[in-house]
Scaffold this motif. Structure first.
Motif, PDB file in Angstrom:
ATOM      1  N   TRP A 207      -9.140  13.877  20.417  1.00 35.53           N
ATOM      2  CA  TRP A 207      -9.645  14.906  21.316  1.00 35.53           C
ATOM      3  C   TRP A 207     -11.020  15.322  20.854  1.00 35.53           C
ATOM      4  O   TRP A 207     -11.247  15.562  19.675  1.00 35.53           O
ATOM      5  CB  TRP A 207      -8.706  16.106  21.322  1.00 35.53           C
ATOM      6  N   ARG A 208     -11.946  15.387  21.812  1.00 33.47           N
ATOM      7  CA  ARG A 208     -13.330  15.760  21.505  1.00 33.47           C
ATOM      8  C   ARG A 208     -13.781  16.847  22.463  1.00 33.47           C
ATOM      9  O   ARG A 208     -13.476  16.798  23.648  1.00 33.47           O
ATOM     10  CB  ARG A 208     -14.249  14.557  21.616  1.00 33.47           C
ATOM     11  N   LEU A 209     -14.512  17.814  21.910  1.00 34.74           N
ATOM     12  CA  LEU A 209     -15.099  18.856  22.741  1.00 34.74           C
ATOM     13  C   LEU A 209     -16.237  18.253  23.544  1.00 34.74           C
ATOM     14  O   LEU A 209     -17.043  17.483  23.006  1.00 34.74           O
ATOM     15  CB  LEU A 209     -15.632  19.981  21.861  1.00 34.74           C
ATOM     16  N   VAL A 210     -16.312  18.581  24.818  1.00 32.67           N
ATOM     17  CA  VAL A 210     -17.382  18.078  25.674  1.00 32.67           C
ATOM     18  C   VAL A 210     -17.961  19.226  26.477  1.00 32.67           C
ATOM     19  O   VAL A 210     -17.298  20.232  26.717  1.00 32.67           O
ATOM     20  CB  VAL A 210     -16.889  16.960  26.635  1.00 32.67           C
ATOM     21  N   ARG A 211     -19.210  19.050  26.883  1.00 29.99           N
ATOM     22  CA  ARG A 211     -19.797  20.037  27.783  1.00 29.99           C
ATOM     23  C   ARG A 211     -19.123  19.907  29.132  1.00 29.99           C
ATOM     24  O   ARG A 211     -18.672  18.836  29.515  1.00 29.99           O
ATOM     25  CB  ARG A 211     -21.291  19.806  27.932  1.00 29.99           C
TER      26      ARG A 211
ATOM     27  N   ALA B  53     -17.394  16.193  18.009  1.00 29.16           N
ATOM     28  CA  ALA B  53     -16.122  15.757  17.425  1.00 29.16           C
ATOM     29  C   ALA B  53     -15.289  16.937  16.979  1.00 29.16           C
ATOM     30  O   ALA B  53     -15.781  17.897  16.417  1.00 29.16           O
ATOM     31  CB  ALA B  53     -16.386  14.835  16.240  1.00 29.16           C
ATOM     32  N   CYS B  54     -14.000  16.843  17.227  1.00 29.19           N
ATOM     33  CA  CYS B  54     -13.060  17.874  16.807  1.00 29.19           C
ATOM     34  C   CYS B  54     -12.529  17.567  15.416  1.00 29.19           C
ATOM     35  O   CYS B  54     -11.933  18.404  14.775  1.00 29.19           O
ATOM     36  CB  CYS B  54     -11.913  17.963  17.818  1.00 29.19           C
ATOM     37  N   GLY B  55     -12.744  16.366  14.917  1.00 25.92           N
ATOM     38  CA  GLY B  55     -12.257  16.012  13.597  1.00 25.92           C
ATOM     39  C   GLY B  55     -10.763  15.865  13.547  1.00 25.92           C
ATOM     40  O   GLY B  55     -10.128  16.294  12.607  1.00 25.92           O
TER      41      GLY B  55
END
Length: 101
Positions: free
Chosen positions: A89-93, A4-6
């Motif tokens: 927006w979420r960070l993903v591999r 999560a980007c928060g």
């Protein structure tokens, strides 16, 4: 799948802060960090960062970004994959495959 980007709150999640380790952002105070995160969220929403590519992954709109920053003589040049999931927006591999736009 994602970190999560928060995006909903001003306080970053611990996972997002871990991405800033060993970068100039480690030297940011609370005000600097808040400004950085606000700018990052705005850039993600408005597309102002260097977009390497846009793609779809598992039905989500995603962006591969190049992020550069500098503070007190330290420089960072990193790339991140983010996907818009449920309006955040979420960070993903990095996915092995994905539909390109």
């Amino acid at each position: 799948m994602a970190l999560a980007c928060g995006a909903a709150s001003a306080a970053p999640t611990p996972q997002f802060i871990s991405l800033l380790k060993n970068s100039p952002a480690e030297l940011f105070d609370d005000t600097d960090l808040r400004l950085f995160l606000d700018a990052a969220r705005k850039a993600l929403d408005e597309g102002d960062m260097t977009v390497v590519k846009r793609y779809r992954f598992r039905g989500h709109d995603c962006t591969h970004l190049r992020v550069r920053n500098e503070a007190q003589g330290r420089k960072s040049d990193k790339r991140h994959n983010l996907c818009s999931i449920n309006g955040q927006w979420r960070l993903v591999r990095e996915p092995n495959t994905g539909e390109t736009r």
